[in-house]
Design a protein around this motif. Structure first.
Motif, mmCIF file in Angstrom:
data_model
loop_
_atom_site.group_PDB
_atom_site.id
_atom_site.type_symbol
_atom_site.label_atom_id
_atom_site.label_comp_id
_atom_site.label_asym_id
_atom_site.label_seq_id
_atom_site.Cartn_x
_atom_site.Cartn_y
_atom_site.Cartn_z
ATOM 1 N N TYR A 95 0.841 -1.193 0.000
ATOM 2 C CA TYR A 95 0.000 0.000 0.000
ATOM 3 C C TYR A 95 0.879 1.247 0.000
ATOM 4 O O TYR A 95 1.857 1.338 0.734
ATOM 5 C CB TYR A 95 -0.921 0.000 1.218
ATOM 6 C CG TYR A 95 -1.764 -1.249 1.314
ATOM 7 C CD1 TYR A 95 -2.840 -1.447 0.466
ATOM 8 C CD2 TYR A 95 -1.444 -2.242 2.234
ATOM 9 C CE1 TYR A 95 -3.603 -2.600 0.542
ATOM 10 C CE2 TYR A 95 -2.202 -3.402 2.315
ATOM 11 C CZ TYR A 95 -3.277 -3.582 1.457
ATOM 12 O OH TYR A 95 -4.020 -4.734 1.534
ATOM 13 N N GLN A 96 0.503 2.217 -0.835
ATOM 14 C CA GLN A 96 1.243 3.466 -0.926
ATOM 15 C C GLN A 96 0.628 4.470 0.041
ATOM 16 O O GLN A 96 -0.520 4.867 -0.104
ATOM 17 C CB GLN A 96 1.197 4.020 -2.361
ATOM 18 C CG GLN A 96 2.116 5.194 -2.609
ATOM 19 C CD GLN A 96 3.585 4.776 -2.704
ATOM 20 O OE1 GLN A 96 3.892 3.651 -3.049
ATOM 21 N NE2 GLN A 96 4.482 5.699 -2.412
ATOM 22 N N THR A 97 1.401 4.860 1.062
ATOM 23 C CA THR A 97 0.895 5.773 2.079
ATOM 24 C C THR A 97 1.781 7.004 2.151
ATOM 25 O O THR A 97 2.816 7.102 1.486
ATOM 26 C CB THR A 97 0.849 5.091 3.463
ATOM 27 O OG1 THR A 97 2.193 4.821 3.883
ATOM 28 C CG2 THR A 97 0.065 3.785 3.397
ATOM 29 N N ALA A 98 1.382 7.942 3.017
ATOM 30 C CA ALA A 98 2.126 9.196 3.145
ATOM 31 C C ALA A 98 3.493 8.999 3.781
ATOM 32 O O ALA A 98 4.333 9.904 3.741
ATOM 33 C CB ALA A 98 1.310 10.195 3.965
ATOM 34 N N THR A 99 3.734 7.840 4.387
ATOM 35 C CA THR A 99 5.033 7.594 5.023
ATOM 36 C C THR A 99 6.050 6.993 4.052
ATOM 37 O O THR A 99 7.182 6.723 4.444
ATOM 38 C CB THR A 99 4.876 6.648 6.221
ATOM 39 O OG1 THR A 99 4.344 5.390 5.763
ATOM 40 C CG2 THR A 99 3.958 7.248 7.261
ATOM 41 N N ALA A 100 5.660 6.804 2.802
ATOM 42 C CA ALA A 100 6.547 6.191 1.817
ATOM 43 C C ALA A 100 7.077 7.232 0.836
ATOM 44 O O ALA A 100 6.484 8.304 0.646
ATOM 45 C CB ALA A 100 5.807 5.101 1.043
ATOM 46 N N ILE A 101 8.196 6.927 0.214
ATOM 47 C CA ILE A 101 8.639 7.709 -0.941
ATOM 48 C C ILE A 101 7.663 7.437 -2.087
ATOM 49 O O ILE A 101 7.284 6.275 -2.307
ATOM 50 C CB ILE A 101 10.072 7.321 -1.343
ATOM 51 C CG1 ILE A 101 11.070 7.834 -0.317
ATOM 52 C CG2 ILE A 101 10.424 7.851 -2.721
ATOM 53 C CD1 ILE A 101 12.510 7.536 -0.662
ATOM 54 N N PRO A 102 7.225 8.451 -2.819
ATOM 55 C CA PRO A 102 6.357 8.183 -3.974
ATOM 56 C C PRO A 102 6.998 7.162 -4.909
ATOM 57 O O PRO A 102 8.218 7.056 -5.002
ATOM 58 C CB PRO A 102 6.240 9.562 -4.640
ATOM 59 C CG PRO A 102 6.515 10.542 -3.545
ATOM 60 C CD PRO A 102 7.513 9.885 -2.648
ATOM 61 N N SER A 103 6.162 6.395 -5.588
ATOM 62 C CA SER A 103 6.665 5.333 -6.457
ATOM 63 C C SER A 103 7.194 5.928 -7.762
ATOM 64 O O SER A 103 6.594 5.797 -8.838
ATOM 65 C CB SER A 103 5.563 4.306 -6.746
ATOM 66 O OG SER A 103 6.081 3.238 -7.500
ATOM 67 N N ILE A 104 8.338 6.596 -7.634
ATOM 68 C CA ILE A 104 8.986 7.273 -8.759
ATOM 69 C C ILE A 104 10.490 7.025 -8.673
ATOM 70 O O ILE A 104 10.987 6.584 -7.645
ATOM 71 C CB ILE A 104 8.708 8.797 -8.729
ATOM 72 C CG1 ILE A 104 9.081 9.353 -7.349
ATOM 73 C CG2 ILE A 104 7.268 9.116 -9.078
ATOM 74 C CD1 ILE A 104 8.944 10.844 -7.236
ATOM 75 N N PRO A 105 11.234 7.276 -9.752
ATOM 76 C CA PRO A 105 12.672 6.997 -9.728
ATOM 77 C C PRO A 105 13.406 7.717 -8.601
ATOM 78 O O PRO A 105 13.141 8.884 -8.294
ATOM 79 C CB PRO A 105 13.144 7.503 -11.099
ATOM 80 C CG PRO A 105 11.950 7.346 -11.982
ATOM 81 C CD PRO A 105 10.779 7.674 -11.106
ATOM 82 N N VAL A 106 14.343 6.990 -7.993
ATOM 83 C CA VAL A 106 15.290 7.564 -7.037
ATOM 84 C C VAL A 106 16.624 7.673 -7.770
ATOM 85 O O VAL A 106 17.170 6.670 -8.230
ATOM 86 C CB VAL A 106 15.416 6.699 -5.771
ATOM 87 C CG1 VAL A 106 16.539 7.220 -4.883
ATOM 88 C CG2 VAL A 106 14.098 6.699 -5.007
#
Length: 222
Positions: A95-106
């Motif tokens: 689950y993508q939540t506010a505590t995660a890095i957005p699912s985008i390139p690092v």
């Protein structure tokens, strides 16, 4: 993309990226005489371009990597010298939540010690710069405000000055402060430019256990 273990230069990692085949990380334990593949895609790491490899200066078994691409988690940690990996960019996956890095390139990853035992991970992403002060185990958040709405491509950390430079895609370079005491986890040499009045250190320097701080007699501190 080459990384050398800070407290053991015999240990190095090199990443190979290809548009026609899987990316891979190779490791040497003998200063480059022999290299072994880590087979990262057989150990939980998706097949995307590797953008960073960093090691913990206090523990040669701990290392991190970051990935480009979409539809995946983007930061992985190993506590076994690269033989196994687990993701740390989304504590609540899938689950993508506010505590995660957005699912985008690092695009770049760095590490600094903020106490004798606590680390801060900082990641330059396609949507700004994020930090975690719990080794990615609980949460990530934006490091600072003020960056333009563009890709953060790289980071440059001046440990002694407490400054972080962030390069961006087409919008220049930005600077932010990383306040607090300065922890030397391994080895640090203080040098001051002869053309300046001295090396400005904004806070206390804490030398961690078994670490070495070298201050040449040519160095002026103010």
């Amino acid at each position: 993309l080459l990384t050398i273990q800070e407290n053991n230069s015999q240990i190095m990692y090199i990443a190979t990226n290809s548009r026609i085949g899987p990316s891979e990380i190779y490791k040497t334990m003998d200063g480059g005489v022999s290299w072994d593949p880590l087979n990262i895609h057989s150990n939980n790491v998706p097949d995307r371009f590797v953008t960073s490899i960093i090691t913990d200066p206090c523990n040669q078994n701990i290392c991190y990597l970051s990935l480009s691409g979409y539809g995946i988690e983007h930061i992985y940690k190993s506590t076994t010298g690269g033989s196994t990996w687990f993701q740390i960019s989304n504590p609540n996956a899938p689950y993508q939540t506010a505590t995660a890095i957005p699912s985008i390139p690092v695009n770049y990853l760095m590490l600094r010690y903020i106490s004798r035992t606590q680390k801060q991970l900082i990641a330059a992403t396609d949507a700004g710069v994020y930090q975690s002060v719990d080794d990615g185990s609980k949460s990530w958040k934006e490091l600072a405000s003020g960056l333009p709405n563009t890709i953060a491509t790289s980071l440059n950390h001046n440990l002694l000055a407490g400054k972080l430079l962030v390069s961006t895609w087409g919008r220049g370079v930005y600077q932010t402060n990383l306040p607090g005491q300065i922890y030397v986890p391994c080895r640090q040499i203080l040098n001051s430019d002869e053309t300046t009045s001295g090396l400005e250190v904004p806070d206390d320097i804490i030398v961690c256990t078994d670490a070495i701080l070298e201050i040449p007699n040519t160095c002026t501190i103010k």
